[in-house]
Design a protein around this motif. Structure first.
Motif, PDB file in Angstrom:
ATOM      1  N   SER A 141       0.626  -1.381  -0.220  1.00  0.00           N
ATOM      2  CA  SER A 141      -0.432  -0.187  -0.186  1.00  0.00           C
ATOM      3  C   SER A 141       1.188   1.029  -0.340  1.00  0.00           C
ATOM      4  O   SER A 141       1.602   1.450   0.570  1.00  0.00           O
ATOM      5  CB  SER A 141      -0.810   0.184   1.207  1.00  0.00           C
ATOM      6  N   VAL A 157      -2.391   3.831  -3.687  1.00  0.00           N
ATOM      7  CA  VAL A 157      -2.860   3.171  -4.674  1.00  0.00           C
ATOM      8  C   VAL A 157      -2.175   1.652  -3.612  1.00  0.00           C
ATOM      9  O   VAL A 157      -1.386   1.510  -2.732  1.00  0.00           O
ATOM     10  CB  VAL A 157      -1.695   2.535  -5.853  1.00  0.00           C
ATOM     11  N   GLY A 192      -3.682  -3.924  -8.960  1.00  0.00           N
ATOM     12  CA  GLY A 192      -3.883  -2.498  -8.301  1.00  0.00           C
ATOM     13  C   GLY A 192      -6.095  -1.705  -8.451  1.00  0.00           C
ATOM     14  O   GLY A 192      -5.949  -2.496  -8.233  1.00  0.00           O
ATOM     15  N   TYR A 193      -5.139  -1.615  -6.800  1.00  0.00           N
ATOM     16  CA  TYR A 193      -6.418  -0.644  -6.056  1.00  0.00           C
ATOM     17  C   TYR A 193      -5.866   1.225  -6.071  1.00  0.00           C
ATOM     18  O   TYR A 193      -5.520   0.933  -5.209  1.00  0.00           O
ATOM     19  CB  TYR A 193      -6.958  -0.990  -5.055  1.00  0.00           C
ATOM     20  N   PHE A 194      -7.328   1.533  -6.601  1.00  0.00           N
ATOM     21  CA  PHE A 194      -6.894   3.204  -6.642  1.00  0.00           C
ATOM     22  C   PHE A 194      -7.329   3.789  -6.130  1.00  0.00           C
ATOM     23  O   PHE A 194      -9.295   3.894  -5.872  1.00  0.00           O
ATOM     24  CB  PHE A 194      -6.600   3.451  -8.469  1.00  0.00           C
ATOM     25  N   CYS A 227       0.969   6.186 -10.102  1.00  0.00           N
ATOM     26  CA  CYS A 227       0.302   5.122  -9.631  1.00  0.00           C
ATOM     27  C   CYS A 227       0.201   3.944 -10.695  1.00  0.00           C
ATOM     28  O   CYS A 227       0.210   2.837 -10.032  1.00  0.00           O
ATOM     29  CB  CYS A 227      -1.255   5.400  -8.943  1.00  0.00           C
ATOM     30  N   GLU A 228      -0.508   4.109 -12.080  1.00  0.00           N
ATOM     31  CA  GLU A 228      -0.421   3.243 -12.670  1.00  0.00           C
ATOM     32  C   GLU A 228       0.344   2.628 -12.630  1.00  0.00           C
ATOM     33  O   GLU A 228       1.542   1.070 -12.782  1.00  0.00           O
ATOM     34  CB  GLU A 228      -1.097   3.255 -14.220  1.00  0.00           C
ATOM     35  N   ALA A 268       2.159   0.033  -9.885  1.00  0.00           N
ATOM     36  CA  ALA A 268       1.146  -0.949  -9.931  1.00  0.00           C
ATOM     37  C   ALA A 268       1.693  -2.252 -10.919  1.00  0.00           C
ATOM     38  O   ALA A 268       2.060  -3.358 -10.938  1.00  0.00           O
ATOM     39  CB  ALA A 268      -0.193  -0.868 -10.275  1.00  0.00           C
ATOM     40  N   MET A 303      -5.608  -2.121 -13.060  1.00  0.00           N
ATOM     41  CA  MET A 303      -6.198  -1.666 -11.871  1.00  0.00           C
ATOM     42  C   MET A 303      -6.922  -0.833 -11.856  1.00  0.00           C
ATOM     43  O   MET A 303      -7.928  -0.804 -12.845  1.00  0.00           O
ATOM     44  CB  MET A 303      -5.258   0.215 -12.278  1.00  0.00           C
TER      45      MET A 303
END
Length: 179
Positions: A60, A77, A84-86, A108-109, A112, A121
């Motif tokens: 995280s 992220v 991935g979780y945004f 963020c991408e 991940a 994502m």
């Protein structure tokens, strides 16, 4: 576009992050930008204890975007269910629409895809947020049709002003993306 410096948040940043996230989504200050939720949610947007946990746990990262030491944007992220979780995406209201958000999302991408080697994502967006969903669709996200309930009764995430709120999962493949 603004040249941003990215760094991972620490617990010393808690107050500044809560203030930024709140200003981007709640109250009159949020109306200066286009991401406001003030018409359908009041109160908290982020709980400091939840934020502390997000900063401290493995897999995280709370990403901060700064310029000349000033916090302009942030996002969370993390690794969740093999992707991935945004979330917690916030840009200072007066700077929304300036391209900062696109840079934060891209970073963020990248994290991940390149650092964590995740194939996709995902995010959840309140499904009545048509302009926000369209923003993500222009960046390659697709609506999955997967709906999740809004956490009614959990004041850590605000007080809903309507009874029809729910989240939809959006997803983007990171396999096709290139650095």
């Amino acid at each position: 576009m603004t040249d941003l410096h990215f760094r991972a948040a620490t617990t010393a940043d808690l107050d500044a992050i809560v203030a930024l996230v709140t200003s981007a989504y709640r109250g009159d200050s949020s109306r200066a930008g286009w991401t406001t939720e003030a018409d359908f949610l009041e109160g908290n947007r982020i709980d400091p204890d939840v934020l502390r946990s997000d900063i401290e746990r493995p897999g995280s990262r709370v990403l901060l975007a700064e310029q000349d030491g000033q916090l302009l944007a942030c996002a969370h992220v993390s690794e969740e269910d093999g992707a991935g979780y945004f979330g917690m995406f916030s840009v200072a209201p007066g700077l929304q629409g300036s391209g900062i958000g696109k840079q934060v999302l891209a970073e963020c991408e990248r994290i991940a895809r390149e650092e964590w080697r995740l194939p996709a994502m995902r995010m959840t967006v309140i499904d009545i947020r048509d302009s926000l969903i369209a923003f993500y669709e222009r960046r390659g996200y697709r609506r999955t049709g997967i709906l999740k309930p809004f956490p009614y009764g959990d004041d850590r995430f605000g007080q809903p002003q309507r009874d029809d709120l729910r989240f939809e999962v959006l997803e983007k493949s990171l396999q096709e993306a290139t650095a």
